[in-house]
Each structure stands twice: as C-alpha cells, then as structure tokens.
Design an enzyme around this catalytic site. Structure first.
Site, PDB file in Angstrom:
ATOM      1  N   ASN A 110     -19.591   0.398 -15.344  1.00  0.00           N
ATOM      2  CA  ASN A 110     -18.613   1.395 -15.770  1.00  0.00           C
ATOM      3  C   ASN A 110     -17.220   0.787 -15.885  1.00  0.00           C
ATOM      4  OD1 ASN A 110     -16.930   1.997 -13.161  1.00  0.00           O
ATOM      5  ND2 ASN A 110     -19.053   1.883 -12.497  1.00  0.00           N
ATOM      6  N   LYS A 130     -15.242   4.530   0.078  1.00  0.00           N
ATOM      7  CA  LYS A 130     -14.040   3.997  -0.569  1.00  0.00           C
ATOM      8  C   LYS A 130     -13.362   5.088  -1.373  1.00  0.00           C
ATOM      9  CE  LYS A 130     -14.094   1.147  -4.259  1.00  0.00           C
ATOM     10  NZ  LYS A 130     -14.379  -0.086  -5.022  1.00  0.00           N
ATOM     11  N   LYS A 168      -9.666   5.955  -3.930  1.00  0.00           N
ATOM     12  CA  LYS A 168      -8.633   5.384  -4.779  1.00  0.00           C
ATOM     13  C   LYS A 168      -7.241   5.641  -4.194  1.00  0.00           C
ATOM     14  CE  LYS A 168     -11.666   4.062  -7.803  1.00  0.00           C
ATOM     15  NZ  LYS A 168     -11.951   2.626  -8.009  1.00  0.00           N
ATOM     16  N   ASP A 216      -8.662   1.348  -2.829  1.00  0.00           N
ATOM     17  CA  ASP A 216      -8.701   0.583  -4.069  1.00  0.00           C
ATOM     18  C   ASP A 216      -7.568   1.042  -4.979  1.00  0.00           C
ATOM     19  OD1 ASP A 216      -9.312  -0.707  -6.435  1.00  0.00           O
ATOM     20  OD2 ASP A 216     -11.231   0.289  -6.742  1.00  0.00           O
ATOM     21  N   GLU A 258      -8.049  -3.105  -1.727  1.00  0.00           N
ATOM     22  CA  GLU A 258      -8.654  -3.702  -2.911  1.00  0.00           C
ATOM     23  C   GLU A 258      -7.726  -3.729  -4.109  1.00  0.00           C
ATOM     24  OE1 GLU A 258     -12.344  -2.626  -5.984  1.00  0.00           O
ATOM     25  OE2 GLU A 258     -12.471  -2.001  -3.892  1.00  0.00           O
ATOM     26  N   GLU A 290     -13.301  -7.951  -9.420  1.00  0.00           N
ATOM     27  CA  GLU A 290     -14.175  -7.239 -10.352  1.00  0.00           C
ATOM     28  C   GLU A 290     -13.731  -7.384 -11.795  1.00  0.00           C
ATOM     29  OE1 GLU A 290     -13.151  -2.690 -10.943  1.00  0.00           O
ATOM     30  OE2 GLU A 290     -13.243  -3.127  -8.803  1.00  0.00           O
ATOM     31  N   ASP A 329     -18.623  -9.208 -10.743  1.00  0.00           N
ATOM     32  CA  ASP A 329     -19.713  -8.350 -11.215  1.00  0.00           C
ATOM     33  C   ASP A 329     -20.426  -9.075 -12.349  1.00  0.00           C
ATOM     34  OD1 ASP A 329     -21.332  -6.440 -12.435  1.00  0.00           O
ATOM     35  OD2 ASP A 329     -19.810  -4.866 -12.412  1.00  0.00           O
ATOM     36  N   HIS A 366     -18.887  -5.492  -7.575  1.00  0.00           N
ATOM     37  CA  HIS A 366     -18.551  -4.218  -8.198  1.00  0.00           C
ATOM     38  C   HIS A 366     -19.710  -3.749  -9.065  1.00  0.00           C
ATOM     39  CE1 HIS A 366     -17.167  -2.392 -12.053  1.00  0.00           C
ATOM     40  NE2 HIS A 366     -16.404  -1.649 -11.280  1.00  0.00           N
ATOM     41  N   GLU A 378     -21.706  -2.489  -4.153  1.00  0.00           N
ATOM     42  CA  GLU A 378     -21.095  -1.179  -4.350  1.00  0.00           C
ATOM     43  C   GLU A 378     -22.162  -0.164  -4.738  1.00  0.00           C
ATOM     44  OE1 GLU A 378     -17.022   0.442  -6.386  1.00  0.00           O
ATOM     45  OE2 GLU A 378     -18.174  -1.019  -7.532  1.00  0.00           O
TER      46      GLU A 378
END
Length: 388
Positions: A53, A181, A183, A212, A238, A264, A291, A321, A340
């Site tokens: 994503n 996690k 944001k 993050d 992060e 990532e 990733d 990620h 993740e």
C-alpha cells in the site's frame, strides 16, 4: 518450462484514512499473475504478487517494459542451471535489461511485484512453502515458522476522536497483538501527545506502542517531537524525516535515545547502504523496514541482507513494511525480526491465511506451497479471477 503469460489488474484499496503526508482516498495497487506451463496437481502453476500500500498500481509500466522483456526472452535463459525450475535471479536480470543504474522510483515497485509472483511460482513448482525454500537456499536450512507481527493502524480518521482511536487499538490488543502502531505528525504536537497517552493507558505489561511520522518533519520539528516522545517508553519512533535525508536521521540520534525505525521508502540496496553508512542508525536498538515488494523484490532484498551483514547488522533488526505474506515468508525463512500487519486495512491484501491467529504478538505460518496466498480465501478469489 516457460512463462506463457503475465497479467496485471489495478485494484482499488481506497480508504478515508490519512497519515501525516497523504490520504488514501484514491489508493490503488497492482495484482500480478505469472502463468507457467508447469503442471502440478493437474493445474498450471501460477505465481501471484502485489505491491504494498501507498505506492499505487504500476500496470502501464509493467505492460510497456517489463512484461515484454520476460515474454520475449529465450525461455531457456530464465531457467535454473541446477534445479528443474525457474531462476528468479535470471528473471530479475531480464526484467532490468536496458535499465540504467539509479532511478530507484516507481520501477522498483513494478519489478518487486513481478518478483513476488515469480518466487511464489518457484516455490509451488518445488511443492514447498516459500519460507522452507528460502531457509534451504539462503538460510540455515530450518525456518522459524513463528514470526513476530505488530498491528499498524492509528491513522487519522474523519471524526474518529480519542475514544474511536482507543477502540481501534483495543481491538488489536484483543486479537493478540503485543505491539500496536499509530500515526503522528498529522495533527499538532499537543494533540498527538493526547492521542499517544490515550493509547498508552490501554496497554498492559508486555504491550508497547510504536509511532510513525511518515517522513513529515524537518529537523527542528523532528527534534521537538523527539524531546516529547522521550517522556514515553515507545517501541520505536518511525521515519521522522524525509527518507533520503540521512543527515537528519543521523542528527536525530543525538536527541533521541530510544529505538528508531526507517527504511520503507528506500527502494534499492544502494539506498539502504547509504542509510547504514550515513544515517546514524544504531544496530543495537534501531529497526530497518525495507519492503521487498517496493524495492525490486526478494532478489534485491537478498543483496540488502548481505550488505547489512557486512556492516555488522543482524537480520533480526529487519521488520519489513507492507503487511503482506511475502515478507512473512522471508522473515520465517531468513530469520528477520518480524513483520508489519494490517488487521483491518487494505483488505483483502493484508493479513494472514484463514485460521491463523495472533498469539502474544506472534503468528505461526501454515504449511502451504508458495507464499500461501491460496490459504486466504478473500484474497485468492481476487487472484483466481485475474488468472482465469
């Protein structure tokens, strides 16, 4: 033995969520099927892949450059010299024919997606889970099927509020995750602190919170957040700044003693090496999130792991990620530190095969050939439709 067809479909994974930088209202991904003439259990072997994503579908680039290179290649040039199988490394070199060094942007996503499907097919041809194949070829021969996973969420939802955030995070904890996690950087610092403290109030002993920033901060803001976050015992801080701003990352280590995570949005071994050389990352506490689906695939990821070893890093410091089963297989086969997970978001592409439960922050991978996509019924319906 040859590849007879390659197909791509661009799929929506749109959502009303946002992080500190982007919203996901128009987000897509590419789903790929690599069709071979190899028959197992009376059916042609088909490998599947999709990109993580946040990067959008890559169908036009695949059809313009990468599919034709594979389909026009001499089939014998793609085969393993030792095994009765395809050689992912030869296929990768064919995909990258006539591509200049550097330029690690969207093409790394296109190649990484195709590479995932190739490895899925290769493992299916051998009748093995990919994690077993990787352990035998590149690891110690014995995979660790029990893999640490953390729950990624805590996006900024319209009208969610603190109580909604707490409900979301509690649902992950109730499903067996020990690390969640959320944001930061998409709201003022004071609001972010309230959100952090609301989640911390939910946690019991043995449970932790990671945050993050999705690359949002300049150096002064990253330091301001670092000072505030130092008041909490966080799993990690992060991607505070632009992923290519290695000087920012290195300076931040002077202001934040706790674990940090990034990587990532680095799309090649060379980018990863520059992070290790110049980014001030600390191998005793920090985490690397490269990733494979975004960075030219597993062939390139193997080069990255070799580079890390040369620089004194353990693969246990890698927690990729993306929340997909490909990285789970790599983690189990090559001894990474975990993966993740998106328990609810970006479905049906995130998550695990049906019946796999999270227990004390870990999942145990089932014994399924290939990456194991066929074990996730909602995802396999999408893949079967593409291949039919």
């Amino acid at each position: 033995m040859k590849i007879v067809d390659i197909r791509e479909a661009t799929k929506p994974i749109k959502s009303d969520i946002r992080n500190a930088y982007i919203d996901f209202s128009r987000m897509t991904l590419s789903l790929v099927a690599v069709v071979t003439d190899v028959v197992r259990d009376g059916k042609p072997v088909i490998g599947y892949g999709f990109n993580s994503n946040g990067r959008y579908g890559q169908g036009s680039m695949m059809r313009e450059r990468f599919f034709p290179r594979l389909l026009e290649a001499d089939p014998a040039s793609l085969l393993d010299d030792v095994r009765d199988n395809f050689d992912p490394h030869k296929i990768w070199r064919t995909l990258m024919t006539n591509e200049k060094p550097g330029g690690h942007g969207e093409r790394s996503v296109a190649v990484g997606t195709i590479d995932m499907a190739v490895w899925d097919a290769v493992a299916k041809i051998e009748g093995k889970p990919l994690f077993q194949l990787l352990a035998e070829r590149y690891g110690n021969g014995t995979p660790n099927r029990k893999v640490f996973v953390y729950a990624a969420g805590g996006y900024y939802w319209p009208g969610q509020g603190i109580e909604g955030l707490q409900r979301e995070m509690q649902s992950y904890l109730d499903r067996g995750y020990s690390v969640v996690k959320k944001k930061i950087g998409g709201a003022p610092l004071d609001e972010d602190r309230r959100r952090i403290e609301a989640v911390l109030r939910l946690l019991k002993p043995g449970q932790e919170l990671a945050v993050d920033a999705n690359g949002r901060f300049d150096l002064p803001t990253a330091i301001e957040y670092a000072k505030a976050l130092s008041n909490y015992d966080l799993f990690w801080y992060e991607e505070p700044g632009d992923p290519l701003d290695y000087a920012l990352q290195a300076e931040l280590a002077n202001h934040y003693a706790g674990p940090m995570a990034t990587g990532e949005n680095l799309f090649s071994m060379q980018d990863a090496r520059n992070l290790i050389r110049y980014g001030g990352m600390r191998p005793d506490r920090d985490w690397l999130q490269f990733d494979c689906a975004l960075s030219y695939g597993l062939v390139e990821y193997l080069r990255t792991l070799d580079m890390l070893k040369e620089h004194g890093w353990s693969p246990r410091r890698c927690v990729p990620h993306g929340g997909h089963q490909m990285s789970l297989a790599i983690a189990a086969g090559l001894g990474l530190g975990g993966n993740e997970s998106y328990p609810d978001l970006f479905q049906p592409y995130g998550g695990f095969p049906d019946g796999v439960q999270v227990e004390d922050g870990y999942v145990t991978l089932p014994d399924l050939p290939g990456i194991g996509f066929e074990g996730k019924s909602d995802l396999y319906r999408e893949m079967r439709d593409l291949a039919s």
